[in-house]
Design a protein around this motif. Structure first.
Motif, PDB file in Angstrom:
ATOM      1  N   ALA A 179       0.877  -1.186   0.000  1.00  0.00           N
ATOM      2  CA  ALA A 179       0.000   0.000   0.000  1.00  0.00           C
ATOM      3  C   ALA A 179       0.907   1.226   0.000  1.00  0.00           C
ATOM      4  N   HIS A 180       0.511   2.288  -0.683  1.00  0.00           N
ATOM      5  CA  HIS A 180       1.405   3.459  -0.653  1.00  0.00           C
ATOM      6  C   HIS A 180       0.705   4.746  -0.242  1.00  0.00           C
ATOM      7  N   ARG A 181      -0.621   4.641  -0.059  1.00  0.00           N
ATOM      8  CA  ARG A 181      -1.351   5.800   0.475  1.00  0.00           C
ATOM      9  C   ARG A 181      -2.211   5.318   1.636  1.00  0.00           C
ATOM     10  N   TYR A 182      -2.429   6.191   2.617  1.00  0.00           N
ATOM     11  CA  TYR A 182      -3.227   5.794   3.774  1.00  0.00           C
ATOM     12  C   TYR A 182      -4.180   6.924   4.153  1.00  0.00           C
ATOM     13  N   LEU A 183      -5.424   6.542   4.380  1.00  0.00           N
ATOM     14  CA  LEU A 183      -6.435   7.532   4.787  1.00  0.00           C
ATOM     15  C   LEU A 183      -6.802   7.342   6.243  1.00  0.00           C
ATOM     16  N   LEU A 184      -6.676   8.388   7.016  1.00  0.00           N
ATOM     17  CA  LEU A 184      -7.076   8.343   8.424  1.00  0.00           C
ATOM     18  C   LEU A 184      -7.633   9.719   8.778  1.00  0.00           C
ATOM     19  N   ARG A 185      -8.942   9.791   8.841  1.00  0.00           N
ATOM     20  CA  ARG A 185      -9.537  11.103   9.119  1.00  0.00           C
ATOM     21  C   ARG A 185      -9.319  11.495  10.576  1.00  0.00           C
ATOM     22  N   ILE A 186      -9.053  12.768  10.773  1.00  0.00           N
ATOM     23  CA  ILE A 186      -8.971  13.297  12.138  1.00  0.00           C
ATOM     24  C   ILE A 186     -10.401  13.521  12.666  1.00  0.00           C
ATOM     25  N   GLU A 187     -11.354  13.528  11.791  1.00  0.00           N
ATOM     26  CA  GLU A 187     -12.803  13.707  12.050  1.00  0.00           C
ATOM     27  C   GLU A 187     -13.154  15.142  12.447  1.00  0.00           C
TER      28      GLU A 187
END
Ligand code: 5AD
Length: 385
Positions: A179-187
């Protein structure tokens, strides 16, 4: 570079003839003046939305080009250890039928994305930190890279992962697996608001530390917020944009908060027509302002926006967004991945989605970038600097 590019290499602001006073205010917003950002978000003049969208569109074309990038969105499991008070697949929601797709199902969806020319895939699931899950994700990532290689995609699909807060070591393993991109919302960037919408064990400081760990593992980093949370002010939203800029993220995914009846926050809550219109307007202004401030990042037109308004995604694409994520989750499990009520496209299979979304993008007059990973130029630039 085009003729309107200034000495700094940044494009000059476009002229907005219908609403001239906006130009100065956008300059202040670009300089991360939270008050200016908040004032533009709450300006009662309806022309402000169109003015910001036009300026954002210009910035987008100059900084990332006018092509729309596709990522197939595969919601591969709704099993979740977290208990976010707003989310339909929270651990405590016993009405949800839980599923985890098999490796074969995941690979079939990935092949579909490659064949459809999407170029990239986003693998999303609820949060789990057990060894079995982490191993499973690593194995799937490795197979996916090799199995989606072909003449159009010599390196296989670009893969974005989104499976919540993990340890720094786990993030490194996911990165090494392909995987080379990661999504993690701070919300929300407000620690107080974050605390009100999460149970006590889920902490703002941990989420922020996880975002840094994602970055340190080598990923292109995506984050985002929900817009229209109860008690959220325009100053909070303005601070969210400032947070994106300070963190130097590469990708943004944000959409309206939509109530889910089987959650503590959503039960009994129903959005009226006027509220929906206001929420749409505010979300579109957030997207446009984020483009004006962050410039060379990727910004998604999200499914939640489409749920709020049938033309929500198209309007986002006309005002700063450059990524769409057609859902490729098998129809048989789609109804199990409802983070909010009324989610769009529950009964459409991936072939129908491919046709529908291409038509919708064509309608906006934007070209599609097929068979490319479509990374944000921001990532390369920040690495050089
Ligand atoms: N409304 C809108 N977005 C939601 N998400 C979760 N629940 C909701 C909701 N009720 C978003 C969160 C999460 C992402 C996967 O989905 O921002 O990070």
């Amino acid at each position: 570079m085009n003729a309107s590019t200034g000495r700094s290499g940044r494009p000059e602001l476009p002229r907005i003839t219908e609403h001239p006073r906006l130009t100065d205010r956008m300059e202040a917003a670009r300089a991360l003046d939270v008050r200016a950002l908040a004032a533009l978000l709450s300006d009662p003049d309806p022309r402000t939305t169109a003015g910001l969208a036009a300026a954002a569109d210009e910035t987008m074309r100059a900084e990332v080009g006018d092509a729309v990038r596709f990522r197939g969105l595969l919601e591969f499991s709704n099993v979740c250890r977290a208990d976010c008070l707003y989310c339909g697949i929270r651990r405590s929601n016993g009405t949800v039928h839980r599923y985890t797709l098999s490796r074969d199902d995941v690979l079939a969806a990935a092949r579909h994305c490659a064949e459809a020319g999407y170029g990239s895939l986003t693998l999303q699931a609820g949060e789990r930190r057990d060894a079995a899950f982490i191993d499973y994700v690593c194995r799937v990532l490795e197979s996916m890279k090799t199995e989606t290689r072909g003449p159009d995609l010599p390196d296989g699909l670009g893969i974005t992962l989104s499976v919540g807060e993990q340890s720094p070591d786990t993030y490194r393993r996911f990165f090494e697996a392909g995987a080379h991109r990661y999504l993690l919302r701070i919300e929300t960037s407000s620690p107080e608001l974050f605390a009100r919408i999460h149970p006590p064990g889920q902490r703002y400081a941990d989420r922020r530390a996880a975002l840094h760990a994602v970055r340190d593992a080598g990923f292109q980093v995506g984050t985002g917020v929900m817009i229209g949370l109860p008690g959220q002010t325009v100053e909070d939203l303005a601070a969210d944009i400032r947070f994106f800029a300070i963190e130097g993220v590469d990708m943004i995914g944000m959409g309206p908060y939509l109530p889910h009846a089987s959650t503590p926050m959503g039960s009994g809550q129903h959005l009226g027509e006027g509220e929906r219109a206001q929420l749409l307007d505010r979300t579109l202004r957030m997207i446009a302002l984020t483009r004006l401030v962050l410039r060379d990042v990727n910004i998604a037109a999200t499914t939640a926006l489409q749920t709020l308004d049938v033309l929500g995604r198209e309007r986002a694409l006309q005002g700063g967004a450059n990524v769409v994520m057609p859902v490729v989750t098998p129809v048989s499990v789609r109804s199990g991945y409802q983070l909010y009520d009324g989610k769009a496209c529950l009964d459409e299979d991936r072939t129908m989605c491919a046709g529908c979304i291409s038509g919708r993008v064509a309608w906006t007059g934007r070209p599609v970038e097929a068979n490319r990973w479509g990374d944000a130029p921001h990532f390369e630039r920040r690495n050089r600097e």
